[in-house]
Write a protein that holds these residues in place. Sequence first.
Motif, mmCIF file in Angstrom:
data_model
loop_
_atom_site.group_PDB
_atom_site.id
_atom_site.type_symbol
_atom_site.label_atom_id
_atom_site.label_comp_id
_atom_site.label_asym_id
_atom_site.label_seq_id
_atom_site.Cartn_x
_atom_site.Cartn_y
_atom_site.Cartn_z
ATOM 1 N N ASP A 76 0.828 -1.209 0.000
ATOM 2 C CA ASP A 76 0.000 0.000 0.000
ATOM 3 C C ASP A 76 0.859 1.254 0.000
ATOM 4 O OD1 ASP A 76 -2.281 -1.482 -0.044
ATOM 5 O OD2 ASP A 76 -2.703 -1.305 2.106
ATOM 6 N N SER A 77 1.964 1.199 0.770
ATOM 7 C CA SER A 77 2.854 2.359 0.835
ATOM 8 C C SER A 77 3.501 2.629 -0.517
ATOM 9 C CB SER A 77 3.927 2.120 1.896
ATOM 10 O OG SER A 77 4.831 3.191 1.933
ATOM 11 N N ILE A 78 3.958 1.543 -1.178
ATOM 12 C CA ILE A 78 4.578 1.695 -2.501
ATOM 13 C C ILE A 78 3.565 2.208 -3.509
ATOM 14 C CG2 ILE A 78 5.632 0.437 -4.413
ATOM 15 C CD1 ILE A 78 6.888 -1.422 -2.323
ATOM 16 N N SER A 79 2.359 1.648 -3.458
ATOM 17 C CA SER A 79 1.314 2.077 -4.388
ATOM 18 C C SER A 79 0.955 3.544 -4.176
ATOM 19 C CB SER A 79 0.074 1.203 -4.201
ATOM 20 O OG SER A 79 -0.978 1.627 -5.039
ATOM 21 N N THR A 80 0.853 3.928 -2.893
ATOM 22 C CA THR A 80 0.533 5.330 -2.596
ATOM 23 C C THR A 80 1.633 6.259 -3.082
ATOM 24 O OG1 THR A 80 -0.703 4.636 -0.633
ATOM 25 C CG2 THR A 80 -0.028 6.941 -0.753
ATOM 26 N N LYS A 81 2.881 5.844 -2.870
ATOM 27 C CA LYS A 81 4.007 6.668 -3.313
ATOM 28 C C LYS A 81 4.031 6.791 -4.829
ATOM 29 C CE LYS A 81 8.977 7.289 -2.670
ATOM 30 N NZ LYS A 81 9.193 7.691 -4.067
ATOM 31 N N MET A 82 3.733 5.678 -5.526
ATOM 32 C CA MET A 82 3.702 5.724 -6.986
ATOM 33 C C MET A 82 2.609 6.670 -7.475
ATOM 34 S SD MET A 82 4.382 1.736 -8.022
ATOM 35 C CE MET A 82 4.154 2.096 -9.759
ATOM 36 N N GLU A 83 1.455 6.609 -6.825
ATOM 37 C CA GLU A 83 0.370 7.511 -7.210
ATOM 38 C C GLU A 83 0.767 8.967 -6.980
ATOM 39 O OE1 GLU A 83 -3.021 6.305 -5.019
ATOM 40 O OE2 GLU A 83 -3.353 4.458 -6.167
ATOM 41 N N GLN A 84 1.431 9.216 -5.851
ATOM 42 C CA GLN A 84 1.883 10.581 -5.570
ATOM 43 C C GLN A 84 2.923 11.035 -6.588
ATOM 44 O OE1 GLN A 84 3.254 10.385 -1.532
ATOM 45 N NE2 GLN A 84 1.194 10.453 -0.652
ATOM 46 N N ASP A 85 3.833 10.116 -6.955
ATOM 47 C CA ASP A 85 4.853 10.464 -7.948
ATOM 48 C C ASP A 85 4.220 10.759 -9.303
ATOM 49 O OD1 ASP A 85 6.774 10.132 -6.040
ATOM 50 O OD2 ASP A 85 7.326 8.096 -6.660
ATOM 51 N N ILE A 86 3.210 9.957 -9.659
ATOM 52 C CA ILE A 86 2.530 10.170 -10.945
ATOM 53 C C ILE A 86 1.833 11.525 -10.957
ATOM 54 C CG2 ILE A 86 0.634 9.375 -12.398
ATOM 55 C CD1 ILE A 86 1.387 6.518 -11.586
ATOM 56 N N GLU A 87 1.135 11.820 -9.848
ATOM 57 C CA GLU A 87 0.454 13.111 -9.770
ATOM 58 C C GLU A 87 1.455 14.263 -9.818
ATOM 59 O OE1 GLU A 87 -1.875 13.033 -6.265
ATOM 60 O OE2 GLU A 87 -3.350 11.598 -7.035
ATOM 61 N N GLY A 88 2.576 14.092 -9.075
ATOM 62 C CA GLY A 88 3.605 15.130 -9.100
ATOM 63 C C GLY A 88 4.230 15.281 -10.474
ATOM 64 N N GLY A 89 4.440 14.141 -11.171
ATOM 65 C CA GLY A 89 5.001 14.199 -12.523
ATOM 66 C C GLY A 89 4.064 14.882 -13.500
ATOM 67 N N GLU A 90 2.772 14.604 -13.374
ATOM 68 C CA GLU A 90 1.797 15.252 -14.252
ATOM 69 C C GLU A 90 1.768 16.763 -14.018
ATOM 70 O OE1 GLU A 90 -1.833 13.289 -13.408
ATOM 71 O OE2 GLU A 90 -1.386 11.520 -14.650
ATOM 72 N N TYR A 91 1.841 17.152 -12.744
ATOM 73 C CA TYR A 91 1.842 18.583 -12.429
ATOM 74 C C TYR A 91 3.102 19.257 -12.973
ATOM 75 C CZ TYR A 91 2.241 22.856 -9.672
ATOM 76 O OH TYR A 91 2.405 24.157 -9.289
ATOM 77 N N GLU A 92 4.241 18.589 -12.790
ATOM 78 C CA GLU A 92 5.503 19.152 -13.279
ATOM 79 C C GLU A 92 5.514 19.238 -14.803
ATOM 80 O OE1 GLU A 92 10.328 18.417 -12.768
ATOM 81 O OE2 GLU A 92 8.878 17.029 -11.892
#
Length: 214
Positions: A76-92
């Motif tokens: 769950d932690s890895i999945s949450t981090k991946m989702e956060q990274d994806i969202e951050g990448g999309e914003y960037e």
Amino acid sequence: MVRGKREMKRIENATSRQVTFSKRRKGLLKKAFELSVLCDVEVALIIFSSGGKLYEFASSSMLSAIERYRAHSREDSISTKMEQDIEGGEYEAAWISKRIELIEASKQKLLGKNLGSCSLDELHELEGKLEESLHSIRERKYHLLQEQMAQLKEKERSLTKENESLREKYLKCKGLAKSPTATLGEGVAHNGAVQHSDVETKLCIRCPGRGTYS
């Protein structure tokens, strides 16, 4: 007798609190057992009393249940981090795309294009930027020309020095090329000429039947 609804707050009386804990603990353990049997699920329950005593229930093994929980938490932690990274990448990516658009628009204006939407102040600002850029370009060009001239002068000095060295070598080789035999022949001829000049030449003319006249 109708039992009133208990207010959800800490029971202040220690005896009542202990009695309530004992009853509800047994009921909770019973419910956990029934849930594991009726629904065929893995249940693990851990309870620590206020005194630090441990009460637990596991439908299979407590250690395996805890390990399974840890593995699931990591996933769950890895999945949450991946989702956060994806969202951050999309914003960037969106931010970079916007910056590229602004830079491209500024570039077009610096090239003298798409100036119709510019105000007078923007045109003054654009003119100032162009003058600063032109000044920087001229300074850089002057600096490069100075460096090039210095390199050419240094090369000229090097070639001049090399030419002088070659000239000295040439003159030295030319002097050594004079043959010793030729020098000796010149000396002999000179001595012969001197000796010949020391001999007195006398011419005698004599006619047939007559004496000799000098």
